[in-house]
Design a protein around this motif. Structure first.
Motif, PDB file in Angstrom:
ATOM      1  N   GLN A  42      23.930  11.754  86.835  1.00  0.00           N
ATOM      2  CA  GLN A  42      22.471  11.774  86.551  1.00  0.00           C
ATOM      3  C   GLN A  42      21.940  10.540  86.915  1.00  0.00           C
ATOM      4  OE1 GLN A  42      21.664  13.226  82.507  1.00  0.00           O
ATOM      5  NE2 GLN A  42      22.900  15.051  83.028  1.00  0.00           N
ATOM      6  N   ARG A  43      22.391   9.198  86.670  1.00  0.00           N
ATOM      7  CA  ARG A  43      21.974   7.852  86.986  1.00  0.00           C
ATOM      8  C   ARG A  43      21.702   7.886  88.570  1.00  0.00           C
ATOM      9  NH1 ARG A  43      20.972   3.650  83.442  1.00  0.00           N
ATOM     10  NH2 ARG A  43      20.409   1.737  84.343  1.00  0.00           N
ATOM     11  N   ARG A  44      22.934   8.206  89.186  1.00  0.00           N
ATOM     12  CA  ARG A  44      23.070   8.144  90.802  1.00  0.00           C
ATOM     13  C   ARG A  44      21.855   8.905  91.251  1.00  0.00           C
ATOM     14  NH1 ARG A  44      27.888   8.864  90.893  1.00  0.00           N
ATOM     15  NH2 ARG A  44      27.820  11.112  91.516  1.00  0.00           N
ATOM     16  N   VAL A  45      21.538  10.107  90.728  1.00  0.00           N
ATOM     17  CA  VAL A  45      20.593  10.912  91.467  1.00  0.00           C
ATOM     18  C   VAL A  45      18.944  10.328  91.135  1.00  0.00           C
ATOM     19  CG1 VAL A  45      19.416  13.302  91.100  1.00  0.00           C
ATOM     20  CG2 VAL A  45      22.173  13.123  91.249  1.00  0.00           C
ATOM     21  N   MET A  46      18.775   9.674  89.994  1.00  0.00           N
ATOM     22  CA  MET A  46      17.732   9.393  89.524  1.00  0.00           C
ATOM     23  C   MET A  46      17.355   8.212  90.096  1.00  0.00           C
ATOM     24  SD  MET A  46      17.546  11.056  85.804  1.00  0.00           S
ATOM     25  CE  MET A  46      15.965  10.510  85.333  1.00  0.00           C
ATOM     26  N   SER A  47      18.191   7.197  90.317  1.00  0.00           N
ATOM     27  CA  SER A  47      17.908   5.718  90.608  1.00  0.00           C
ATOM     28  C   SER A  47      17.075   5.523  91.860  1.00  0.00           C
ATOM     29  CB  SER A  47      19.210   4.855  90.824  1.00  0.00           C
ATOM     30  OG  SER A  47      19.988   4.836  89.610  1.00  0.00           O
ATOM     31  N   ASN A  97      28.907  16.112  94.239  1.00  0.00           N
ATOM     32  CA  ASN A  97      28.898  14.921  92.785  1.00  0.00           C
ATOM     33  C   ASN A  97      27.661  14.410  92.864  1.00  0.00           C
ATOM     34  OD1 ASN A  97      28.996  13.395  95.043  1.00  0.00           O
ATOM     35  ND2 ASN A  97      30.478  12.180  94.461  1.00  0.00           N
ATOM     36  N   SER A  98      26.726  14.937  93.629  1.00  0.00           N
ATOM     37  CA  SER A  98      25.226  14.380  93.438  1.00  0.00           C
ATOM     38  C   SER A  98      24.394  15.685  93.220  1.00  0.00           C
ATOM     39  CB  SER A  98      24.830  13.835  94.785  1.00  0.00           C
ATOM     40  OG  SER A  98      25.652  12.770  95.281  1.00  0.00           O
ATOM     41  N   ARG A  99      24.738  16.743  92.818  1.00  0.00           N
ATOM     42  CA  ARG A  99      24.011  17.939  92.710  1.00  0.00           C
ATOM     43  C   ARG A  99      23.697  17.936  91.020  1.00  0.00           C
ATOM     44  NH1 ARG A  99      24.494  22.042  96.574  1.00  0.00           N
ATOM     45  NH2 ARG A  99      22.809  23.157  95.405  1.00  0.00           N
ATOM     46  N   LEU A 100      22.564  18.664  90.679  1.00  0.00           N
ATOM     47  CA  LEU A 100      22.374  18.873  89.410  1.00  0.00           C
ATOM     48  C   LEU A 100      22.148  20.286  89.243  1.00  0.00           C
ATOM     49  CD1 LEU A 100      19.386  16.182  88.811  1.00  0.00           C
ATOM     50  CD2 LEU A 100      21.871  16.036  88.090  1.00  0.00           C
ATOM     51  N   SER A 101      22.548  20.690  88.064  1.00  0.00           N
ATOM     52  CA  SER A 101      22.580  22.337  87.710  1.00  0.00           C
ATOM     53  C   SER A 101      21.066  22.401  87.263  1.00  0.00           C
ATOM     54  CB  SER A 101      23.432  22.570  86.752  1.00  0.00           C
ATOM     55  OG  SER A 101      23.319  22.149  85.281  1.00  0.00           O
ATOM     56  N   ASP A 102      20.755  23.599  87.140  1.00  0.00           N
ATOM     57  CA  ASP A 102      19.359  24.151  86.649  1.00  0.00           C
ATOM     58  C   ASP A 102      19.107  23.433  85.128  1.00  0.00           C
ATOM     59  OD1 ASP A 102      18.526  25.339  88.928  1.00  0.00           O
ATOM     60  OD2 ASP A 102      18.656  27.413  87.964  1.00  0.00           O
ATOM     61  N   GLU A 103      20.192  23.396  84.485  1.00  0.00           N
ATOM     62  CA  GLU A 103      20.022  23.019  82.953  1.00  0.00           C
ATOM     63  C   GLU A 103      19.811  21.514  82.891  1.00  0.00           C
ATOM     64  OE1 GLU A 103      22.252  24.896  84.263  1.00  0.00           O
ATOM     65  OE2 GLU A 103      21.831  26.776  82.981  1.00  0.00           O
ATOM     66  N   GLU A 104      20.741  20.761  84.062  1.00  0.00           N
ATOM     67  CA  GLU A 104      20.486  19.240  83.897  1.00  0.00           C
ATOM     68  C   GLU A 104      19.167  18.942  84.628  1.00  0.00           C
ATOM     69  OE1 GLU A 104      24.907  17.290  84.976  1.00  0.00           O
ATOM     70  OE2 GLU A 104      24.088  18.780  86.494  1.00  0.00           O
ATOM     71  N   LEU A 105      18.894  19.531  85.504  1.00  0.00           N
ATOM     72  CA  LEU A 105      17.287  19.319  86.020  1.00  0.00           C
ATOM     73  C   LEU A 105      16.230  19.398  84.911  1.00  0.00           C
ATOM     74  CD1 LEU A 105      15.027  19.009  88.170  1.00  0.00           C
ATOM     75  CD2 LEU A 105      15.403  21.475  88.811  1.00  0.00           C
ATOM     76  N   LEU A 106      16.344  20.701  84.243  1.00  0.00           N
ATOM     77  CA  LEU A 106      15.120  20.729  83.275  1.00  0.00           C
ATOM     78  C   LEU A 106      15.460  19.799  82.043  1.00  0.00           C
ATOM     79  CD1 LEU A 106      15.167  24.736  83.302  1.00  0.00           C
ATOM     80  CD2 LEU A 106      13.209  23.212  83.986  1.00  0.00           C
ATOM     81  N   ALA A 107      16.585  19.377  81.764  1.00  0.00           N
ATOM     82  CA  ALA A 107      16.760  18.392  80.640  1.00  0.00           C
ATOM     83  C   ALA A 107      16.283  16.920  80.837  1.00  0.00           C
ATOM     84  CB  ALA A 107      18.333  18.089  80.476  1.00  0.00           C
ATOM     85  N   GLN A 108      15.940  16.671  82.172  1.00  0.00           N
ATOM     86  CA  GLN A 108      15.489  15.215  82.354  1.00  0.00           C
ATOM     87  C   GLN A 108      13.945  15.308  82.242  1.00  0.00           C
ATOM     88  OE1 GLN A 108      17.855  13.199  83.034  1.00  0.00           O
ATOM     89  NE2 GLN A 108      19.287  14.965  83.242  1.00  0.00           N
ATOM     90  N   ILE A 109      13.420  16.332  82.001  1.00  0.00           N
ATOM     91  CA  ILE A 109      11.985  16.198  81.976  1.00  0.00           C
ATOM     92  C   ILE A 109      11.312  15.800  80.845  1.00  0.00           C
ATOM     93  CG2 ILE A 109       9.734  17.748  82.324  1.00  0.00           C
ATOM     94  CD1 ILE A 109      11.127  19.262  84.433  1.00  0.00           C
ATOM     95  N   PRO A 110      11.781  16.259  79.757  1.00  0.00           N
ATOM     96  CA  PRO A 110      11.445  15.858  78.339  1.00  0.00           C
ATOM     97  C   PRO A 110      11.855  14.177  78.104  1.00  0.00           C
ATOM     98  CG  PRO A 110      12.479  17.719  77.961  1.00  0.00           C
ATOM     99  CD  PRO A 110      12.767  17.414  79.370  1.00  0.00           C
ATOM    100  N   THR A 111      12.767  13.851  78.711  1.00  0.00           N
ATOM    101  CA  THR A 111      13.104  12.369  78.841  1.00  0.00           C
ATOM    102  C   THR A 111      12.237  11.573  79.581  1.00  0.00           C
ATOM    103  OG1 THR A 111      15.566  12.988  78.853  1.00  0.00           O
ATOM    104  CG2 THR A 111      15.188  10.856  79.468  1.00  0.00           C
ATOM    105  N   LEU A 112      11.826  11.892  80.895  1.00  0.00           N
ATOM    106  CA  LEU A 112      10.848  11.157  81.649  1.00  0.00           C
ATOM    107  C   LEU A 112       9.411  11.061  81.069  1.00  0.00           C
ATOM    108  CD1 LEU A 112      11.949  12.697  85.261  1.00  0.00           C
ATOM    109  CD2 LEU A 112      12.096  10.362  84.436  1.00  0.00           C
ATOM    110  N   ILE A 113       9.046  12.391  80.343  1.00  0.00           N
ATOM    111  CA  ILE A 113       7.799  12.281  79.569  1.00  0.00           C
ATOM    112  C   ILE A 113       7.725  11.324  78.725  1.00  0.00           C
ATOM    113  CG2 ILE A 113       6.060  13.763  78.221  1.00  0.00           C
ATOM    114  CD1 ILE A 113       6.872  16.111  80.087  1.00  0.00           C
ATOM    115  N   ILE A 114       8.671  11.263  77.802  1.00  0.00           N
ATOM    116  CA  ILE A 114       8.592  10.538  76.623  1.00  0.00           C
ATOM    117  C   ILE A 114       8.927   9.026  76.906  1.00  0.00           C
ATOM    118  CG2 ILE A 114       9.697  10.044  74.177  1.00  0.00           C
ATOM    119  CD1 ILE A 114       9.985  13.260  73.932  1.00  0.00           C
ATOM    120  N   ALA A 115      10.287   8.822  77.515  1.00  0.00           N
ATOM    121  CA  ALA A 115      10.618   7.491  77.980  1.00  0.00           C
ATOM    122  C   ALA A 115       9.796   6.722  78.850  1.00  0.00           C
ATOM    123  CB  ALA A 115      12.202   7.590  78.296  1.00  0.00           C
ATOM    124  N   GLY A 116       9.021   7.554  79.737  1.00  0.00           N
ATOM    125  CA  GLY A 116       8.332   7.135  80.739  1.00  0.00           C
ATOM    126  C   GLY A 116       6.985   6.809  80.333  1.00  0.00           C
TER     127      GLY A 116
END
Length: 543
Positions: free
Chosen positions: A133-138, A311-330
């Protein structure tokens, strides 16, 4: 059929109950077999919450600094259900924990608390899942991307400036009292909307206009719904989660709002990509089909692009899970940082005046580039020292996944008065790292560690700190360091550049009536009015 269903339900409930009881017994019994039993500790204030309430209800550093003075840099304190937690204020020990992040992971109760609000995104992930996940988002947080996004930061900062200018012009004597916390929350929320998702949440459009997302997040982070005993028990006793609290209701509502917004954003972005390829029936979607550079576009690309390695792909669940993190931590920590910086400048006018002189001498007008912002040395120093003195996230907790001896620089004294070096821990031991206290430690930063303007040089003892930024632990370090720290810093510089050039800030009430508290993130409160949430009323005058 009905009987079989009933028996299956009973069996499932019994299995959950047995598992919960087993985990509870292990939790309660573990301290008797852990080497932490030999550590000194402050007196506990109850079996169910230990020392947690006094920590949560005091200034974020005051209790820690008092404990270190009384018990030294290594001791333990009590948490829920009589469990022990190691407290360590030693640079070598913290460096060891940072460097061996797989051996010292977030404990289950922390991951549970994170998942309830943030989802199972990058903050909760461990091991190979976290690395992927970090590699995809970096790339979204890299320097080239931030150069492009600086205009977003400045655009929203100018919108905030214009809003405050209107309030000042409408006031008597061109001097308005403005409660700045709420506005800073909104401007950073709008910025993460545009830079993160290519979408304007428009929370700044009309400062008094309610915004559903902002209101939901303020209910969780605004300090109105403090952490109670039942909330603490929710983390270690699953069956207690059926007991509702104001905080759990606020968290559930915030998640519902973020999940709905996130689902709509992803659905619309996927629809746009499919439309550009002739419709949803075309599965040959590649990396080059994503032109936008916002964070969500990169995440959706990692979810949809067929030419990306597995190994660089995100599932639907992983994709959606990042959004609350980005909203809050961002936006939460950045808005807190901005609040703390304005608080410091309002109480140290000589620093504010010196900073304004530097910013007004900048010949780039309203729209300096990222590189120009980063080259403003006094602005960088003000932000660096304020975030060292007042780290928005005050601490982190880790759990040892195996038996180990944590090396230390200093000697420490156990409960029997024996001087020791190195801390033995067993698998399952909980470890508290006081980031706030580490950043203010006089043993590391010198006798003037608590002074705001001491940025001419870094003390030798602090030069080897393993933090990712400016010899401090503000953004942690190692593989688990804050992925968006550069984003937050450039955003902070852009907003401070705009505001300090435009306004003079003074305290609107006696500073003695203000206090810093940390219900998760450090913010200022008016003494005796914590139930009203975080506030910083400033007297604002146009420059």
């Amino acid at each position: 059929m009905l009987l079989q269903l009933s028996l299956s339900l009973v069996a499932a409930l019994l299995a959950v109950s047995v598992k919960s009881i087993y985990k509870l017994v292990l939790y309660v019994v573990h301290p008797f077999f852990s080497p932490l039993k030999n550590l000194r500790s402050p007196p506990s204030h109850g079996f169910f919450t230990g020392n947690l309430k006094e920590v949560l209800r005091t200034n974020p550093s005051l209790m820690h600094e008092q404990w270190v003075e009384a018990y030294g840099p290594v001791f333990k304190y009590k948490v829920e259900m009589g469990a022990d937690r190691l407290f360590v204020l030693d640079v070598r020990a913290v460096t060891h924990i940072i460097n061996y992040s797989n051996d010292y992971q977030k404990p289950e109760f922390t991951r549970l608390a994170i998942s309830r609000l943030f989802g199972e995104g990058i903050l909760m992930a461990e091991g190979e899942v976290h690395k992927k996940q970090r590699r995809v988002m970096s790339p979204a947080f890299g320097i080239p991307h931030l150069r492009e996004q600086t205009s977003i930061f400045l655009g929203k900062a100018i919108q905030l400036r214009d809003m405050w200018t209107k309030q000042v012009r409408q006031s008597e004597g061109l001097r308005a009292t403005i409660e700045v916390v709420s506005s800073l929350n909104k401007v950073t929320l709008d910025i993460i909307g545009l830079a993160g998702f290519g979408y304007d949440f428009e929370s700044l459009n009309g400062d008094d206009k309610p915004n559903e997302l902002n209101e939901a997040l303020r209910a969780v982070f605004g300090g109105r719904n403090s952490l109670g005993t039942i909330d603490l028990l929710h983390n270690i006793l699953p069956f207690t989660r059926v007991i509702p609290t104001k905080r759990s209701a606020a968290i559930r509502n915030a998640r519902n709002v973020m999940d709905r917004i996130g689902y709509d954003l992803v659905k619309n972005m996927k629809a746009d990509v499919h439309a550009s390829k002739g419709g949803p029936g075309n599965d040959q979607i590649g990396r080059k089909d994503f032109k936008n550079k916002d964070i969500l576009s990169l995440l959706v690309r990692a979810n949809m692009a067929s030419d990306l390695p597995k190994n660089s792909r995100l599932s639907d669940e992983e994709l959606l899970a990042q959004i609350p993190t980005l909203i809050i931590a961002g936006h939460e920590t950045t808005s807190a940082s901005l609040t703390l910086i304005l608080n410091m400048l309002a109480t140290h006018p000589e620093v504010q005046n010196k900073l304004r002189e530097e910013l007004l001498l900048c010949d780039q007008g309203e729209h300096p580039s990222m590189d120009v912002l980063n080259n403003l040395s006094y602005l960088d120093a003000v932000i660096r020292e304020t975030l060292r003195l007042h780290t928005p996230v005050t601490s982190t907790v880790r759990v040892a996944t195996k038996d180990d001896i944590i090396p230390t620089d200093c000697e420490w004294e156990d409960r029997n008065g024996v001087r020791r070096k190195g801390i033995p821990v067993s698998a399952g031991d909980s470890i508290f790292v006081p980031l706030y206290a580490l950043n203010r430690s006089k043993a590391i930063w010198g006798k003037d560690a608590h002074e705001p303007e001491r940025w001419s040089s870094v003390p030798e003892a602090a030069s080897s700190l393993p933090g990712i930024w400016k010899n401090s632990f503000t953004f942690w370090g190692g593989q688990r360091a804050c992925i968006g720290y550069r984003f937050s810093l450039v955003e902070t510089k852009a907003i401070m550049y705009t505001l300090i050039r435009s306004f003079r800030f003074e305290m609107a009430i006696d500073p003695e009536n203000m206090e810093l508290r940390s219900p998760g993130i450090v913010r200022p409160y008016i003494k005796g009015k914590k139930e009203e949430g975080a506030q910083l009323p400033l007297a604002v005058t146009a420059v």
